[in-house]
Design a protein around this motif. Structure first.
Motif, mmCIF file in Angstrom:
data_model
loop_
_atom_site.group_PDB
_atom_site.id
_atom_site.type_symbol
_atom_site.label_atom_id
_atom_site.label_comp_id
_atom_site.label_asym_id
_atom_site.label_seq_id
_atom_site.Cartn_x
_atom_site.Cartn_y
_atom_site.Cartn_z
ATOM 1 N N UNK A 184 -3.920 7.039 82.854
ATOM 2 C CA UNK A 184 -4.014 8.449 83.244
ATOM 3 C C UNK A 184 -2.614 9.034 83.422
ATOM 4 N N UNK A 185 -1.727 8.284 84.060
ATOM 5 C CA UNK A 185 -0.357 8.744 84.251
ATOM 6 C C UNK A 185 0.340 8.962 82.913
ATOM 7 N N UNK A 186 0.065 8.096 81.945
ATOM 8 C CA UNK A 186 0.668 8.200 80.617
ATOM 9 C C UNK A 186 0.286 9.505 79.915
ATOM 10 N N UNK A 187 -0.905 10.016 80.199
ATOM 11 C CA UNK A 187 -1.390 11.208 79.489
ATOM 12 C C UNK A 187 -0.535 12.439 79.766
ATOM 13 N N UNK A 188 -0.001 12.540 80.971
ATOM 14 C CA UNK A 188 0.971 13.588 81.246
ATOM 15 C C UNK A 188 0.411 14.950 81.620
ATOM 16 N N UNK A 189 -0.847 15.045 82.011
ATOM 17 C CA UNK A 189 -1.408 16.331 82.423
ATOM 18 C C UNK A 189 -0.814 16.770 83.769
ATOM 19 N N UNK A 190 -0.964 18.040 84.063
ATOM 20 C CA UNK A 190 -0.434 18.609 85.304
ATOM 21 C C UNK A 190 -1.120 17.958 86.496
ATOM 22 N N UNK A 191 -0.328 17.405 87.396
ATOM 23 C CA UNK A 191 -0.902 16.637 88.498
ATOM 24 C C UNK A 191 -0.258 16.993 89.826
ATOM 25 N N UNK A 192 -0.969 16.626 90.881
ATOM 26 C CA UNK A 192 -0.459 16.765 92.243
ATOM 27 C C UNK A 192 -1.147 15.690 93.089
ATOM 28 N N UNK A 193 -0.872 15.672 94.358
ATOM 29 C CA UNK A 193 -1.475 14.672 95.239
ATOM 30 C C UNK A 193 -1.842 15.310 96.571
ATOM 31 N N UNK A 194 -2.905 14.805 97.153
ATOM 32 C CA UNK A 194 -3.359 15.231 98.475
ATOM 33 C C UNK A 194 -3.341 14.014 99.382
ATOM 34 N N UNK A 195 -2.739 14.138 100.534
ATOM 35 C CA UNK A 195 -2.683 13.015 101.473
ATOM 36 C C UNK A 195 -4.037 12.829 102.144
ATOM 37 N N UNK A 196 -4.473 11.573 102.178
ATOM 38 C CA UNK A 196 -5.781 11.254 102.755
ATOM 39 C C UNK A 196 -5.658 10.071 103.705
ATOM 40 N N UNK A 197 -6.711 9.862 104.476
ATOM 41 C CA UNK A 197 -6.788 8.691 105.340
ATOM 42 C C UNK A 197 -7.435 7.556 104.556
ATOM 43 N N UNK A 198 -6.884 6.371 104.673
ATOM 44 C CA UNK A 198 -7.434 5.192 103.997
ATOM 45 C C UNK A 198 -8.103 4.319 105.032
ATOM 46 N N UNK A 199 -9.437 4.162 104.924
ATOM 47 C CA UNK A 199 -10.181 3.402 105.916
ATOM 48 C C UNK A 199 -10.182 1.909 105.598
ATOM 49 N N UNK A 200 -10.518 1.122 106.593
ATOM 50 C CA UNK A 200 -10.712 -0.313 106.379
ATOM 51 C C UNK A 200 -12.004 -0.530 105.605
ATOM 52 N N UNK A 201 -12.100 -1.649 104.909
ATOM 53 C CA UNK A 201 -13.300 -1.974 104.144
ATOM 54 C C UNK A 201 -14.497 -2.019 105.084
ATOM 55 N N UNK A 202 -15.606 -1.395 104.672
ATOM 56 C CA UNK A 202 -16.778 -1.289 105.540
ATOM 57 C C UNK A 202 -17.388 -2.648 105.845
ATOM 58 N N UNK A 203 -17.505 -3.496 104.800
ATOM 59 C CA UNK A 203 -18.104 -4.811 104.983
ATOM 60 C C UNK A 203 -17.471 -5.811 104.033
ATOM 61 N N UNK A 204 -17.532 -7.091 104.413
ATOM 62 C CA UNK A 204 -17.155 -8.166 103.514
ATOM 63 C C UNK A 204 -15.670 -8.197 103.188
ATOM 64 N N UNK A 205 -15.360 -8.991 102.159
ATOM 65 C CA UNK A 205 -13.991 -9.168 101.706
ATOM 66 C C UNK A 205 -13.855 -8.701 100.266
ATOM 67 N N UNK A 206 -12.636 -8.333 99.889
ATOM 68 C CA UNK A 206 -12.394 -7.909 98.519
ATOM 69 C C UNK A 206 -12.640 -9.061 97.546
ATOM 70 N N UNK A 207 -13.119 -8.720 96.343
ATOM 71 C CA UNK A 207 -13.357 -9.734 95.307
ATOM 72 C C UNK A 207 -12.096 -10.038 94.511
ATOM 73 N N UNK A 208 -11.006 -9.312 94.813
ATOM 74 C CA UNK A 208 -9.741 -9.542 94.109
ATOM 75 C C UNK A 208 -9.014 -10.735 94.736
ATOM 76 N N UNK A 209 -9.116 -11.884 94.088
ATOM 77 C CA UNK A 209 -8.389 -13.060 94.533
ATOM 78 C C UNK A 209 -6.944 -12.976 94.048
#
Length: 316
Positions: A184-209
């Motif tokens: 998506x970044x490579x495509x180069x369209x007009x972009x911006x960002x909004x700051x958000x709160x990042x919550x803890x995982x609701x349940x379990x553990x990530x599957x990314x070992x």
């Protein structure tokens, strides 16, 4: 281009069955004030739990819920691609299933897009990850930025809102090794960002070992940068130069009767060092050849086994 939905929300699902009820409720509450013409596309990435059964249960009672059931585990990035292929929205939101991405932030992303932006990233003010994942993420971004001669923001991931034309351009990219954020970044369209709160995982553990994270890092770097090949060439040149200088030294020493120190240790060290460098360079070359092999086979990135509320027949 005519869009059938105002907003499509694409969510890859893996071991997230227990979180689906809360996820859908919060999404409906967040999207309803914006528009009633939306869809939530849940992509079951061959999850070993009852994720697909949960998706079907909710989709039967709610036509806003679209379900895709992949025939095999294709990974998060290909699951996102599957959802984007089916998305019919003027805007497409990509988010995780574990509720670390808050549905309540969607209105802020949507209204920011109305100011003329094609891409509105969700920038996490403080990531709710463990120390190890936070550090490895930072290291990866530094290495990637150096390898690809770019500048990435480690506080931004896939979560964001993207216009239909951005997703259309993304869908036309045929790379087998996919990284949604980097493409998506490579495509180069007009972009911006909004700051958000990042919550803890609701349940379990990530599957990314750790092994999956390392593989993803290698795939992303190899797919987006040729600098490892350049490094291999430079190392080969340096090794050749050292060998040439050693040969010159021995020739000069022979004609001037200079003492030549002959030793088992230095000989073995030179052999092992040279062999290691050669294997390293061959390995890098092999990774690129492997990626070419995967690409030219042109196998589908995903196969949809079942679908519900899509309104179209399975073609992928």
């Amino acid at each position: 281009m005519e869009y059938k939905r105002e907003i499509s929300v694409v969510i890859p699902e893996y071991c997230g069955a227990s979180m689906i009820p809360q996820l859908l409720e919060r999404l409906h509450n967040s999207l309803s004030p914006i528009t009633t013409n939306y869809e939530v596309i849940l992509v079951n990435d061959c999850s070993p739990d009852n994720t697909w059964e949960e998706i079907v249960r909710f989709a039967k009672d709610d036509k806003h819920v679209v379900g895709l059931n992949l025939a095999r585990n294709c990974g998060q990035q290909n699951a996102i691609t599957a959802g984007c292929k089916y998305a019919k929205g003027k805007y497409v939101v990509v988010m995780d299933c574990d509720l670390q991405n808050r549905p309540e932030d969607l209105p802020a992303l949507y209204y920011k897009a109305q100011e003329g932006f094609d891409i509105v990233y969700a920038r996490r003010v403080k990531k709710q990850f463990g120390w190890w994942k936070t550090k490895t993420s930072a290291w990866f971004h530094r290495v990637y930025d150096w390898m690809a001669d770019s500048k990435t923001d480690e506080s931004i991931a896939e979560f964001g809102l993207y216009s239909g034309r951005v997703i259309a351009a993304y869908n036309n990219m045929r790379e087998v090794s996919r990284s949604f954020g980097f493409l998506i970044s490579y495509l180069g369209f007009k972009s911006t960002a909004v700051e958000i709160q990042h919550d803890a995982r609701a349940e379990g553990e990530t599957s990314y070992t750790l092994s999956k994270l390392i593989k993803l890092a290698f795939d992303t770097i190899i797919s987006n940068s040729t600098k490892p090949l350049i490094i291999a060439v430079i190392m080969g040149f340096i090794l050749s130069s050292v060998a040439f200088l050693m040969a010159v030294y021995n020739v000069v020493a022979y004609f001037f009767d200079m003492a030549i120190v002959r030793g088992y240790t230095s000989t073995i060290f030179s052999i092992w060092f040279a062999t290691g460098i050669l294997l390293f360079m061959m390995g890098i070359l092999g990774l690129y050849i492997g990626k070419i092999f995967e690409q030219v086979k042109e196998r589908p990135m995903f196969i949809v086994m079942d679908e519900i509320n899509t309104g179209v027949d399975s073609e992928k």
